[in-house]
Scaffold this motif. Structure first.
Motif, PDB file in Angstrom:
ATOM      1  N   TYR A  63       0.837  -1.204   0.000  1.00  0.00           N
ATOM      2  CA  TYR A  63       0.000   0.000   0.000  1.00  0.00           C
ATOM      3  C   TYR A  63       0.874   1.256   0.000  1.00  0.00           C
ATOM      4  N   GLU A  64       1.994   1.190   0.707  1.00  0.00           N
ATOM      5  CA  GLU A  64       2.937   2.326   0.704  1.00  0.00           C
ATOM      6  C   GLU A  64       3.407   2.612  -0.722  1.00  0.00           C
ATOM      7  N   ARG A  65       3.734   1.575  -1.451  1.00  0.00           N
ATOM      8  CA  ARG A  65       4.195   1.764  -2.823  1.00  0.00           C
ATOM      9  C   ARG A  65       3.062   2.274  -3.713  1.00  0.00           C
ATOM     10  N   THR A  66       1.852   1.798  -3.472  1.00  0.00           N
ATOM     11  CA  THR A  66       0.701   2.286  -4.233  1.00  0.00           C
ATOM     12  C   THR A  66       0.464   3.767  -3.970  1.00  0.00           C
ATOM     13  N   LEU A  67       0.624   4.193  -2.722  1.00  0.00           N
ATOM     14  CA  LEU A  67       0.474   5.611  -2.409  1.00  0.00           C
ATOM     15  C   LEU A  67       1.505   6.452  -3.159  1.00  0.00           C
ATOM     16  N   GLU A  68       2.713   5.922  -3.309  1.00  0.00           N
ATOM     17  CA  GLU A  68       3.733   6.637  -4.081  1.00  0.00           C
ATOM     18  C   GLU A  68       3.295   6.782  -5.536  1.00  0.00           C
ATOM     19  N   LEU A  69       2.755   5.702  -6.115  1.00  0.00           N
ATOM     20  CA  LEU A  69       2.281   5.753  -7.492  1.00  0.00           C
ATOM     21  C   LEU A  69       1.153   6.769  -7.637  1.00  0.00           C
ATOM     22  N   LEU A  70       0.138   6.673  -6.792  1.00  0.00           N
ATOM     23  CA  LEU A  70      -1.015   7.561  -6.899  1.00  0.00           C
ATOM     24  C   LEU A  70      -0.623   9.018  -6.669  1.00  0.00           C
ATOM     25  N   SER A  71       0.291   9.238  -5.744  1.00  0.00           N
ATOM     26  CA  SER A  71       0.717  10.613  -5.448  1.00  0.00           C
ATOM     27  C   SER A  71       1.445  11.248  -6.618  1.00  0.00           C
ATOM     28  N   SER A  72       2.068  10.421  -7.458  1.00  0.00           N
ATOM     29  CA  SER A  72       2.840  10.952  -8.587  1.00  0.00           C
ATOM     30  C   SER A  72       1.959  11.361  -9.760  1.00  0.00           C
ATOM     31  N   ILE A  73       0.682  11.001  -9.737  1.00  0.00           N
ATOM     32  CA  ILE A  73      -0.212  11.266 -10.861  1.00  0.00           C
ATOM     33  C   ILE A  73      -0.901  12.609 -10.656  1.00  0.00           C
ATOM     34  N   ASP A  74      -0.952  13.411 -11.700  1.00  0.00           N
ATOM     35  CA  ASP A  74      -1.489  14.763 -11.630  1.00  0.00           C
ATOM     36  C   ASP A  74      -3.003  14.733 -11.832  1.00  0.00           C
ATOM     37  N   ALA A  75      -3.729  14.675 -10.729  1.00  0.00           N
ATOM     38  CA  ALA A  75      -5.194  14.708 -10.757  1.00  0.00           C
ATOM     39  C   ALA A  75      -5.661  15.324  -9.449  1.00  0.00           C
ATOM     40  N   GLU A  76      -6.680  16.149  -9.549  1.00  0.00           N
ATOM     41  CA  GLU A  76      -7.227  16.813  -8.368  1.00  0.00           C
ATOM     42  C   GLU A  76      -7.800  15.824  -7.374  1.00  0.00           C
ATOM     43  N   LEU A  77      -8.556  14.837  -7.882  1.00  0.00           N
ATOM     44  CA  LEU A  77      -9.247  13.863  -7.052  1.00  0.00           C
ATOM     45  C   LEU A  77      -8.876  12.471  -7.529  1.00  0.00           C
ATOM     46  N   LYS A  78      -8.531  11.580  -6.584  1.00  0.00           N
ATOM     47  CA  LYS A  78      -8.090  10.231  -6.919  1.00  0.00           C
ATOM     48  C   LYS A  78      -8.939   9.236  -6.121  1.00  0.00           C
ATOM     49  N   LEU A  79      -9.861   8.582  -6.812  1.00  0.00           N
ATOM     50  CA  LEU A  79     -10.788   7.660  -6.168  1.00  0.00           C
ATOM     51  C   LEU A  79     -10.283   6.233  -6.320  1.00  0.00           C
ATOM     52  N   VAL A  80     -10.292   5.482  -5.218  1.00  0.00           N
ATOM     53  CA  VAL A  80      -9.672   4.160  -5.179  1.00  0.00           C
ATOM     54  C   VAL A  80     -10.609   3.170  -4.508  1.00  0.00           C
ATOM     55  N   ILE A  81     -10.741   1.984  -5.095  1.00  0.00           N
ATOM     56  CA  ILE A  81     -11.420   0.879  -4.427  1.00  0.00           C
ATOM     57  C   ILE A  81     -10.438  -0.282  -4.301  1.00  0.00           C
ATOM     58  N   ALA A  82     -10.797  -1.232  -3.468  1.00  0.00           N
ATOM     59  CA  ALA A  82      -9.973  -2.434  -3.306  1.00  0.00           C
ATOM     60  C   ALA A  82     -10.375  -3.478  -4.339  1.00  0.00           C
ATOM     61  N   GLY A  83      -9.550  -4.524  -4.417  1.00  0.00           N
ATOM     62  CA  GLY A  83      -9.838  -5.677  -5.268  1.00  0.00           C
ATOM     63  C   GLY A  83      -9.558  -6.955  -4.510  1.00  0.00           C
ATOM     64  N   ASN A  84      -9.722  -8.076  -5.165  1.00  0.00           N
ATOM     65  CA  ASN A  84      -9.619  -9.353  -4.467  1.00  0.00           C
ATOM     66  C   ASN A  84      -8.210  -9.647  -3.950  1.00  0.00           C
ATOM     67  N   HIS A  85      -7.184  -9.008  -4.535  1.00  0.00           N
ATOM     68  CA  HIS A  85      -5.819  -9.207  -4.038  1.00  0.00           C
ATOM     69  C   HIS A  85      -5.499  -8.338  -2.822  1.00  0.00           C
ATOM     70  N   ASP A  86      -6.289  -7.304  -2.588  1.00  0.00           N
ATOM     71  CA  ASP A  86      -6.034  -6.392  -1.465  1.00  0.00           C
ATOM     72  C   ASP A  86      -6.667  -6.966  -0.202  1.00  0.00           C
ATOM     73  N   ILE A  87      -6.160  -8.113   0.220  1.00  0.00           N
ATOM     74  CA  ILE A  87      -6.864  -8.941   1.196  1.00  0.00           C
ATOM     75  C   ILE A  87      -6.954  -8.293   2.573  1.00  0.00           C
ATOM     76  N   SER A  88      -6.004  -7.446   2.928  1.00  0.00           N
ATOM     77  CA  SER A  88      -6.037  -6.845   4.266  1.00  0.00           C
ATOM     78  C   SER A  88      -7.053  -5.717   4.374  1.00  0.00           C
ATOM     79  N   LEU A  89      -7.674  -5.310   3.258  1.00  0.00           N
ATOM     80  CA  LEU A  89      -8.751  -4.335   3.325  1.00  0.00           C
ATOM     81  C   LEU A  89     -10.119  -5.006   3.460  1.00  0.00           C
TER      82      LEU A  89
END
Length: 330
Positions: A63-89
């Motif tokens: 998740y830390e690495r995902t936050l780095e990826l999302l933070s690098s993208i230029d968008a005002e609003l970034k909406l995220v959902i989980a998936g079947n691999h994101d088991i700890s959510l």
């Protein structure tokens, strides 16, 4: 924020939406060494949508690495959902199988709460990231548009991973509109048209960008029924890597009481993309706005997008989608 069926405004605001899914902890490739679409920087957008499977198996560092990826993208609003691999959510799933799936020597019941804090805490919010639980949400963008979203991380049980339901269970429709002969389990059913602009689900609806490499159609029939009722402008998902692509779906008229695909879909137009253009644009570009010359007919059509970045062999080489569409003015 829960939405309501409010009257549609006559004023439209062209809005640019960047869509990715199934990044599985990948980082953007450097532009000076790679020429694949998923390379830095991705196109700027008003809104970024990530349709789940941020990680491989829900480790906190992923998740830390995902936050780095999302933070690098230029968008005002970034909406995220989980998936079947994101088991700890998925706390219920994690309590049952998390220790085994993550090969931990000892159980750690604090991991789900820590994973959620990463995706909802100060660092995420400062980067414009909003983690969405199942249900309806509403946002007002800086361009003046109102964005109404239905989100769900669930999909039919798949190799005993997270956020599952059985195929005979209807998770998306209210009881009086559920699939015939199904078991009704909807807690947050999809609203009727015209309450929603964008549906974000991890899994695909039945028969739309859901075919596996073994020619199995694995999308959800209940989700297709719900999408037909809702008729969003855009329905984006991932989950089936080899289903990457976009279709412009025209809904059948009438009530659609049967469960057959043809009862819901009148027609579907596959959108073609040229490989070199994908690499140049760093995205598959689709313009269905009024000024684009091929405006989407809201209430009759939905743009369906499988935005899986990963290939079948888990290589992050498939293009994000960059969609221009009209939203109502707030």
């Amino acid at each position: 924020m829960t939405t309501t069926n409010t009257p549609l405004s006559s004023e439209k605001v062209k809005t640019r939406i960047l869509i990715i899914s199934d990044t599985h902890t990948a980082s953007l490739f450097p532009s000076d060494t790679h020429d694949v679409p998923f390379r830095e920087p991705l196109p700027k957008a008003d809104v970024l949508l990530h349709c789940g499977d941020m990680t491989m198996i829900g480790h906190l560092w992923e998740y830390e690495r995902t936050l780095e990826l999302l933070s690098s993208i230029d968008a005002e609003l970034k909406l995220v959902i989980a998936g079947n691999h994101d088991i700890s959510l998925d706390e219920v799933y994690y309590q049952r199988k998390g220790q085994y799936m993550q090969m931990l020597k000892e159980a750690d019941d604090s991991i789900p709460a820590r994973a959620r804090e990463l995706m909802t805490g100060a660092r995420a919010r400062e980067a414009g990231i909003r983690y969405l639980d199942e249900g309806t949400h509403e946002f007002v963008l800086k361009n003046g548009a109102k964005l109404r979203v239905y989100a769900s991380p669930y999909q039919p049980e798949f190799c005993d991973f997270a956020f599952p339901y059985f195929r005979n269970e209807d998770r998306y429709n209210p009881l009086h509109k559920s699939t015939p002969n199904s078991t009704h389990i909807a807690v947050n059913p999809v609203p009727d048209f015209p309450a929603i602009d964008v549906m974000m689900t991890h899994g695909p609806p039945m028969g739309i960008r859901d075919m596996t490499s073994r020619n199995e159609v694995v999308g959800c029939e209940h989700l297709l029924r719900a999408a037909r009722r809702c008729k969003p402008r855009l329905h984006c998902f991932g989950h089936i890597h080899e289903g990457w692509g976009a279709e412009r779906v025209r809904w059948a008229e009438g009530e659609g009481i049967d469960a057959k695909w043809e009862d819901h879909v009148e027609g579907s137009e596959l959108i073609e993309f040229e490989g070199e253009r994908l690499r140049q644009d760093r995205a598959a570009v689709v313009d269905v706005s009024g000024s684009g010359g091929d405006e989407l007919a809201f209430g009759r059509e939905t743009l369906m997008v499988n935005a899986s970045i990963m290939t079948l062999r888990y290589q992050p080489q498939q293009a994000p989608f960059l969609v221009d569409l009209d939203l109502e003015k707030a």
